[in-house]
Design a protein around this motif. Structure first.
Motif, short mmCIF file in Angstrom:
data_model
loop_
_atom_site.label_atom_id
_atom_site.label_comp_id
_atom_site.label_asym_id
_atom_site.label_seq_id
_atom_site.Cartn_x
_atom_site.Cartn_y
_atom_site.Cartn_z
N ARG A 111 0.83 -1.25 0.09
CA ARG A 111 0.03 0.06 0.08
C ARG A 111 0.98 1.26 0.04
NH1 ARG A 111 0.37 2.44 5.02
NH2 ARG A 111 0.90 1.18 6.57
N SER A 112 0.36 2.55 -0.11
CA SER A 112 1.12 3.76 0.25
C SER A 112 1.72 3.84 1.54
CB SER A 112 0.28 4.72 -0.05
OG SER A 112 1.11 6.11 0.02
N TYR A 113 3.25 4.01 1.63
CA TYR A 113 3.76 3.82 2.82
C TYR A 113 4.57 5.61 2.92
CZ TYR A 113 2.99 -0.65 4.21
OH TYR A 113 2.61 -1.98 4.58
N GLY A 114 4.85 6.07 3.98
CA GLY A 114 5.88 7.14 4.10
C GLY A 114 6.99 6.44 4.03
N TRP A 115 8.21 7.16 3.64
CA TRP A 115 9.44 6.59 3.58
C TRP A 115 9.88 5.89 4.95
CZ3 TRP A 115 12.69 5.22 -0.45
CH2 TRP A 115 14.09 4.88 -0.12
N THR A 116 9.86 6.80 5.92
CA THR A 116 10.11 6.32 7.46
C THR A 116 9.40 5.17 7.81
OG1 THR A 116 10.95 8.86 7.65
CG2 THR A 116 10.54 7.27 9.70
N GLU A 117 8.14 5.21 7.50
CA GLU A 117 7.25 4.19 7.95
C GLU A 117 7.47 2.79 7.23
OE1 GLU A 117 2.27 3.15 7.75
OE2 GLU A 117 3.21 4.78 6.25
N LEU A 118 8.05 2.70 5.99
CA LEU A 118 8.44 1.67 5.43
C LEU A 118 9.68 1.04 6.01
CD1 LEU A 118 8.12 -0.66 3.23
CD2 LEU A 118 9.23 1.17 1.70
N ALA A 119 10.62 2.22 6.22
CA ALA A 119 12.01 1.94 6.77
C ALA A 119 11.85 1.29 8.01
CB ALA A 119 12.69 3.25 6.91
N LEU A 120 10.92 1.75 8.89
CA LEU A 120 10.49 1.03 10.08
C LEU A 120 10.09 -0.39 10.16
CD1 LEU A 120 9.64 4.09 12.56
CD2 LEU A 120 11.53 2.64 12.68
N TYR B 121 11.25 -2.57 8.06
CA TYR B 121 12.44 -3.17 7.71
C TYR B 121 13.32 -3.36 9.01
CZ TYR B 121 11.58 -4.00 2.64
OH TYR B 121 11.17 -4.64 1.68
N ASN B 122 13.47 -2.10 9.62
CA ASN B 122 14.01 -2.08 10.82
C ASN B 122 13.58 -1.46 11.92
OD1 ASN B 122 16.81 -2.45 9.31
ND2 ASN B 122 15.88 -0.92 8.17
N PRO B 123 12.51 -2.39 12.60
CA PRO B 123 11.60 -1.83 13.65
C PRO B 123 12.42 -1.44 14.98
CG PRO B 123 11.60 -4.25 13.37
CD PRO B 123 12.27 -3.72 12.30
N ASN B 124 13.79 -1.94 15.18
CA ASN B 124 14.34 -1.69 16.51
C ASN B 124 15.08 -0.42 16.43
OD1 ASN B 124 13.07 -4.01 17.75
ND2 ASN B 124 14.66 -5.13 16.71
N LEU B 125 15.16 0.05 15.27
CA LEU B 125 16.01 1.38 15.07
C LEU B 125 15.28 2.67 15.34
CD1 LEU B 125 17.96 0.70 11.81
CD2 LEU B 125 18.80 0.49 14.20
N HIS B 126 15.93 3.80 15.71
CA HIS B 126 15.27 5.33 15.64
C HIS B 126 14.80 5.64 14.27
CE1 HIS B 126 15.10 9.39 15.67
NE2 HIS B 126 14.94 9.31 17.11
N PRO B 127 13.72 6.04 14.35
CA PRO B 127 13.16 6.39 12.82
C PRO B 127 14.09 6.98 12.05
CG PRO B 127 11.50 6.89 14.46
CD PRO B 127 12.55 6.46 15.21
N ASN B 128 14.98 7.96 12.29
CA ASN B 128 16.09 8.50 11.57
C ASN B 128 17.07 7.62 11.18
OD1 ASN B 128 14.82 11.03 11.66
ND2 ASN B 128 16.10 11.81 13.15
N SER B 129 17.62 6.59 11.79
CA SER B 129 18.26 5.71 11.52
C SER B 129 17.83 4.63 10.63
CB SER B 129 18.90 5.05 12.65
OG SER B 129 19.60 5.76 13.69
#
Length: 74
Positions: free
Chosen positions: A9-18, A20-28
């Motif tokens: 579906r449509s995702y924000g870049w950071t939302e999609l990044a999280l 893939y990497n749920p344990n990281l800070h959103p910026n990381s």
């Protein structure tokens, strides 16, 4: 218990990044996804063909599908 399948579906870049990497800070997580994408020239070319442009913050379902095709499901 069955794990929920990732939905294209449509995702924000950071939302999609999280995803893939749920344990990281959103910026990381965002920076890491960016590195994964830009290091794969074929992925970048395919994303651009799907209408992606640099600094785009919201991804279309088609663009998310391209990323998932290259990187696998989060």
């Amino acid at each position: 218990m069955e794990e929920e399948k990732f939905k294209i579906r449509s995702y924000g870049w950071t939302e999609l990044a999280l995803c893939y990497n749920p344990n990281l800070h959103p910026n990381s997580a965002s920076r890491l996804l960016h590195r994964w994408v830009v290091r794969n020239e074929k992925l970048v070319k395919t994303l651009r063909a799907a209408g992606f442009c640099e600094r785009q913050r919201k991804l279309t379902p088609k663009q998310v599908g391209v990323i998932v095709d290259f990187l696998g499901e989060p």
